[in-house]
Design an enzyme around this catalytic site. Structure first.
Site, PDB file in Angstrom:
ATOM      1  N   HIS A  72      51.812 -18.521  40.729  1.00 16.87           N
ATOM      2  CA  HIS A  72      53.126 -19.175  40.642  1.00 16.87           C
ATOM      3  C   HIS A  72      53.836 -18.724  39.376  1.00 16.87           C
ATOM      4  O   HIS A  72      53.287 -18.793  38.290  1.00 16.87           O
ATOM      5  CB  HIS A  72      52.962 -20.700  40.593  1.00 16.87           C
ATOM      6  CG  HIS A  72      52.753 -21.310  41.939  1.00 16.87           C
ATOM      7  ND1 HIS A  72      52.874 -22.655  42.187  1.00 16.87           N
ATOM      8  CD2 HIS A  72      52.433 -20.747  43.130  1.00 16.87           C
ATOM      9  CE1 HIS A  72      52.648 -22.894  43.466  1.00 16.87           C
ATOM     10  NE2 HIS A  72      52.364 -21.758  44.062  1.00 16.87           N
ATOM     11  N   TYR A 200      57.666 -31.521  39.885  1.00 20.71           N
ATOM     12  CA  TYR A 200      57.352 -32.692  39.064  1.00 20.71           C
ATOM     13  C   TYR A 200      58.606 -33.560  39.032  1.00 20.71           C
ATOM     14  O   TYR A 200      59.651 -33.106  38.558  1.00 20.71           O
ATOM     15  CB  TYR A 200      57.032 -32.268  37.628  1.00 20.71           C
ATOM     16  CG  TYR A 200      55.680 -31.607  37.449  1.00 20.71           C
ATOM     17  CD1 TYR A 200      54.573 -32.376  37.080  1.00 20.71           C
ATOM     18  CD2 TYR A 200      55.509 -30.242  37.605  1.00 20.71           C
ATOM     19  CE1 TYR A 200      53.328 -31.782  36.886  1.00 20.71           C
ATOM     20  CE2 TYR A 200      54.270 -29.642  37.413  1.00 20.71           C
ATOM     21  CZ  TYR A 200      53.189 -30.423  37.051  1.00 20.71           C
ATOM     22  OH  TYR A 200      51.964 -29.841  36.858  1.00 20.71           O
ATOM     23  N   PRO A 292      46.425 -35.924  34.038  1.00 20.78           N
ATOM     24  CA  PRO A 292      46.562 -34.681  34.811  1.00 20.78           C
ATOM     25  C   PRO A 292      47.962 -34.078  34.804  1.00 20.78           C
ATOM     26  O   PRO A 292      48.162 -32.993  35.336  1.00 20.78           O
ATOM     27  CB  PRO A 292      46.147 -35.097  36.223  1.00 20.78           C
ATOM     28  CG  PRO A 292      46.329 -36.571  36.270  1.00 20.78           C
ATOM     29  CD  PRO A 292      46.129 -37.081  34.887  1.00 20.78           C
ATOM     30  N   LYS A 296      45.755 -29.752  32.581  1.00 21.35           N
ATOM     31  CA  LYS A 296      44.991 -29.119  31.501  1.00 21.35           C
ATOM     32  C   LYS A 296      43.478 -29.370  31.545  1.00 21.35           C
ATOM     33  O   LYS A 296      42.722 -28.663  30.862  1.00 21.35           O
ATOM     34  CB  LYS A 296      45.512 -29.620  30.140  1.00 21.35           C
ATOM     35  CG  LYS A 296      46.896 -29.120  29.813  1.00 21.35           C
ATOM     36  CD  LYS A 296      46.877 -27.646  29.474  1.00 21.35           C
ATOM     37  CE  LYS A 296      48.234 -27.027  29.407  1.00 21.35           C
ATOM     38  NZ  LYS A 296      48.507 -25.994  30.394  1.00 21.35           N
ATOM     39  N   TYR A 383      52.476 -24.709  29.388  1.00 15.20           N
ATOM     40  CA  TYR A 383      51.994 -24.902  30.755  1.00 15.20           C
ATOM     41  C   TYR A 383      51.108 -23.726  31.198  1.00 15.20           C
ATOM     42  O   TYR A 383      50.065 -23.928  31.813  1.00 15.20           O
ATOM     43  CB  TYR A 383      53.164 -25.090  31.729  1.00 15.20           C
ATOM     44  CG  TYR A 383      52.720 -25.675  33.046  1.00 15.20           C
ATOM     45  CD1 TYR A 383      52.690 -27.055  33.233  1.00 15.20           C
ATOM     46  CD2 TYR A 383      52.291 -24.856  34.079  1.00 15.20           C
ATOM     47  CE1 TYR A 383      52.252 -27.601  34.435  1.00 15.20           C
ATOM     48  CE2 TYR A 383      51.850 -25.392  35.277  1.00 15.20           C
ATOM     49  CZ  TYR A 383      51.837 -26.765  35.450  1.00 15.20           C
ATOM     50  OH  TYR A 383      51.391 -27.299  36.644  1.00 15.20           O
TER      51      TYR A 383
HETATM   52  C1  FAD Z   1      40.713 -37.375  40.337  1.00 12.73           C
HETATM   53  C2  FAD Z   1      40.831 -36.250  39.341  1.00 12.73           C
HETATM   54  C3  FAD Z   1      41.897 -35.341  39.450  1.00 12.73           C
HETATM   55  C4  FAD Z   1      42.035 -34.305  38.534  1.00 12.73           C
HETATM   56  N1  FAD Z   1      43.082 -33.428  38.643  1.00 12.73           N
HETATM   57  C5  FAD Z   1      43.213 -32.416  37.756  1.00 12.73           C
HETATM   58  C6  FAD Z   1      44.260 -31.471  37.828  1.00 12.73           C
HETATM   59  O1  FAD Z   1      45.120 -31.552  38.688  1.00 12.73           O
HETATM   60  N2  FAD Z   1      44.308 -30.453  36.925  1.00 12.73           N
HETATM   61  C7  FAD Z   1      43.329 -30.309  35.948  1.00 12.73           C
HETATM   62  O2  FAD Z   1      43.347 -29.342  35.176  1.00 12.73           O
HETATM   63  N3  FAD Z   1      42.333 -31.186  35.860  1.00 12.73           N
HETATM   64  C8  FAD Z   1      42.243 -32.233  36.732  1.00 12.73           C
HETATM   65  N4  FAD Z   1      41.228 -33.092  36.621  1.00 12.73           N
HETATM   66  C9  FAD Z   1      40.283 -32.887  35.569  1.00 12.73           C
HETATM   67  C10 FAD Z   1      39.243 -31.831  35.956  1.00 12.73           C
HETATM   68  O3  FAD Z   1      38.776 -32.090  37.245  1.00 12.73           O
HETATM   69  C11 FAD Z   1      38.140 -31.895  34.926  1.00 12.73           C
HETATM   70  O4  FAD Z   1      38.695 -31.627  33.653  1.00 12.73           O
HETATM   71  C12 FAD Z   1      37.002 -30.927  35.212  1.00 12.73           C
HETATM   72  O5  FAD Z   1      36.297 -31.329  36.364  1.00 12.73           O
HETATM   73  C13 FAD Z   1      36.049 -30.864  34.031  1.00 12.73           C
HETATM   74  O6  FAD Z   1      34.911 -30.170  34.368  1.00 12.73           O
HETATM   75  P1  FAD Z   1      33.523 -30.534  33.720  1.00 12.73           P
HETATM   76  O7  FAD Z   1      32.549 -29.599  34.321  1.00 12.73           O
HETATM   77  O8  FAD Z   1      33.675 -30.577  32.235  1.00 12.73           O
HETATM   78  O9  FAD Z   1      33.215 -32.036  34.156  1.00 12.73           O
HETATM   79  P2  FAD Z   1      32.912 -32.613  35.623  1.00 12.73           P
HETATM   80  O10 FAD Z   1      33.708 -31.892  36.650  1.00 12.73           O
HETATM   81  O11 FAD Z   1      33.044 -34.085  35.519  1.00 12.73           O
HETATM   82  O12 FAD Z   1      31.396 -32.222  35.864  1.00 12.73           O
HETATM   83  C14 FAD Z   1      30.346 -32.890  35.212  1.00 12.73           C
HETATM   84  C15 FAD Z   1      29.110 -32.766  36.045  1.00 12.73           C
HETATM   85  O13 FAD Z   1      28.033 -33.385  35.353  1.00 12.73           O
HETATM   86  C16 FAD Z   1      27.289 -34.167  36.260  1.00 12.73           C
HETATM   87  N5  FAD Z   1      26.617 -35.221  35.509  1.00 12.73           N
HETATM   88  C17 FAD Z   1      27.161 -36.347  34.995  1.00 12.73           C
HETATM   89  N6  FAD Z   1      26.230 -37.085  34.384  1.00 12.73           N
HETATM   90  C18 FAD Z   1      25.075 -36.404  34.494  1.00 12.73           C
HETATM   91  C19 FAD Z   1      23.751 -36.665  34.069  1.00 12.73           C
HETATM   92  N7  FAD Z   1      23.456 -37.792  33.404  1.00 12.73           N
HETATM   93  N8  FAD Z   1      22.789 -35.779  34.347  1.00 12.73           N
HETATM   94  C20 FAD Z   1      23.093 -34.623  35.018  1.00 12.73           C
HETATM   95  N9  FAD Z   1      24.327 -34.326  35.466  1.00 12.73           N
HETATM   96  C21 FAD Z   1      25.305 -35.210  35.207  1.00 12.73           C
HETATM   97  C22 FAD Z   1      28.333 -34.682  37.242  1.00 12.73           C
HETATM   98  O14 FAD Z   1      27.749 -35.075  38.484  1.00 12.73           O
HETATM   99  C23 FAD Z   1      29.237 -33.475  37.390  1.00 12.73           C
HETATM  100  O15 FAD Z   1      28.841 -32.624  38.429  1.00 12.73           O
HETATM  101  C24 FAD Z   1      41.080 -34.150  37.507  1.00 12.73           C
HETATM  102  C25 FAD Z   1      40.008 -35.060  37.407  1.00 12.73           C
HETATM  103  C26 FAD Z   1      39.881 -36.107  38.298  1.00 12.73           C
HETATM  104  C27 FAD Z   1      38.730 -37.073  38.154  1.00 12.73           C
END
Ligand code: FAD
Length: 388
Positions: A72, A200, A292, A296, A383
């Protein structure tokens, strides 16, 4: 079992870190508490900064994204049901890529499997030990047996509710938080997107966002009060409310259909400092959460991974000081994205105590964005993502 880096969490942060370290000759084990099917079905982020795109390519997982993702060049903002466009590419020479987090995660799992990466799913009771020493280890249960992994370092990639961050003592850790007084009700629908770019919308009834995952799958959000539940919102009520808040011409042509997923996410800003304690590093949502609005969250996870991959590679190449820089480098970028997400959220949402004056201030800010090259360049630069 012994490994060099034990990674807690098999979400995007954990998988990408594992993949990059493996390609640099550093051994990892990933411990994930959920099943793979569960992790792959979580509908979350969808917009990748160009730095994230390049990091995924460098990790060897860019092929499907490049073939199926939607680059985009800009986005639409709207106020009072009238939209205008900001051209990121014209302002910065960079684009963003629309490619769902579920697809990123699927590509990373496929790559880890192809390289023989060790991912232990459904690992229960994960506990970190002796993190402040040079000989940390992790224990967990699986299938009724307790296991132990000795390692050089632990990467806490286990999201906001994980076990890694609470391992850092309260005397060391400092948390910063803002909880917003509203949430986003989101639906996924198998319909053509409302527009070829995101919209937006600021509206006196509340914020709305028209987004997408691919040409046949649309993602829409509306701002709702924190106490609302998905049961209160039929599909028909959702579409009615969305159409009230977006530009009139888009509302008239909007393709509607049944939702295939519906959820409410509260909005929160959160940062935990430092992102390193002893031989533990925090990565991604384990250390910070952004609302969100600025898209980011996933992108910050990718930049943390980039910095940690670089620090650990240099450490194993003999640079003993490299890991000392990780927390400060990551946090500097985190706070910039935190500021942008807070600003964009504040400009676009209706707050419960918002006065007519506050509403006019928001509309004036959007008018400034519509008419000023400097304002557009500033939004565009943030952005598409500040460099890392
Ligand atoms: C509903 C929603 C919508 C979102 N929309 C956007 C968006 O539009 N744009 C954007 O940039 N970001 C968005 N985000 C944020 C984005 O999804 C997260 O920033 C991203 O998933 C971060 O990745 P991560 O791997 O750090 O954490 P997570 O994706 O949370 O992964 C963490 C992993 O650790 C595992 N875990 C947790 N505890 C334990 C444990 N005790 N032992 C072993 N494993 C464990 C979990 O099961 C999970 O698989 C959104 C988040 C949510 C919740």
């Amino acid at each position: 079992m012994r490994t060099q880096v034990c990674i807690i969490g098999g979400g995007p942060s954990g998988l990408l870190l594992s993949q990059l370290l493996h390609r640099s000759g550093i051994d990892t084990v990933v411990l994930e508490q959920r099943s793979r099917d569960y992790v792959l079905s979580r509908i979350r982020a969808g917009v990748l900064e160009w730095g994230t795109v390049e990091t995924l390519r460098a990790a060897g997982v860019g092929a499907r994204m490049d073939a199926e993702g939607l680059p985009h060049d800009g986005t639409y903002l709207s106020a009072r049901n009238r939209g205008f466009r900001i051209d990121y590419f014209a302002q910065t020479g960079k684009r963003v890529m629309v490619y769902g987090q579920t697809e990123v995660t699927a590509d990373l799992y496929a790559a880890r499997d192809a390289m023989g990466g060790v991912i232990i799913d459904e690992a229960q009771g994960v506990t970190l030990h002796d993190v402040e020493t040079g000989a940390p280890y992790v224990t967990y249960h699986k299938d009724g047996t307790e296991h132990r992994i000795d390692c050089d370092f632990i990467a806490g990639c286990d999201g906001f509710h994980g076990v890694s961050r609470p391992t850092i003592p309260d005397t060391i850790r400092r948390d910063f938080e803002r909880v917003y007084p509203f949430g986003w009700l989101g639906i996924l629908s198998e319909t053509a997107p409302a527009s070829h770019e995101l919209i937006y919308a600021n509206h006196e009834r509340g914020f709305a966002l028209c987004s997408m995952r691919n040409p046949e799958l649309s993602r829409y959000y509306i701002q709702v009060p924190l106490d609302h539940t998905t049961d209160q919102w039929s599909d028909a009520a959702f579409w009615d409310e969305l159409r009230r808040r977006i530009p009139e011409d888009t509302a008239e042509t909007l393709e509607m259909g049944p939702s295939v997923e519906k959820s409410i996410a509260p909005l929160r800003s959160f940062v935990s400092e430092p992102m390193r304690w002893g031989h533990l590093f925090l990565v991604g949502d384990a250390a910070h959460i952004v609302p969100p609005t600025g898209a980011k969250g996933l992108n910050l996870a990718a930049s943390d991974v980039h910095y940690l991959h670089e620090a650990l590679t240099q450490h194993y190449a003999g640079d003993a000081g490299a890991i000392n820089l990780y927390s400060d480098r990551a946090l500097a970028r985190v706070w910039s994205a935190m500021r942008f997400s807070w600003w964009f959220t504040t400009v676009m949402h209706r707050f419960p105590d918002q006065s007519e004056y506050d509403q006019r201030m928001q509309e004036s800010e959007l008018q400034y964005l519509e008419t000023s090259q400097a304002a557009q360049a500033s939004l565009a630069e943030q952005y598409v993502g500040l460099p890392f």
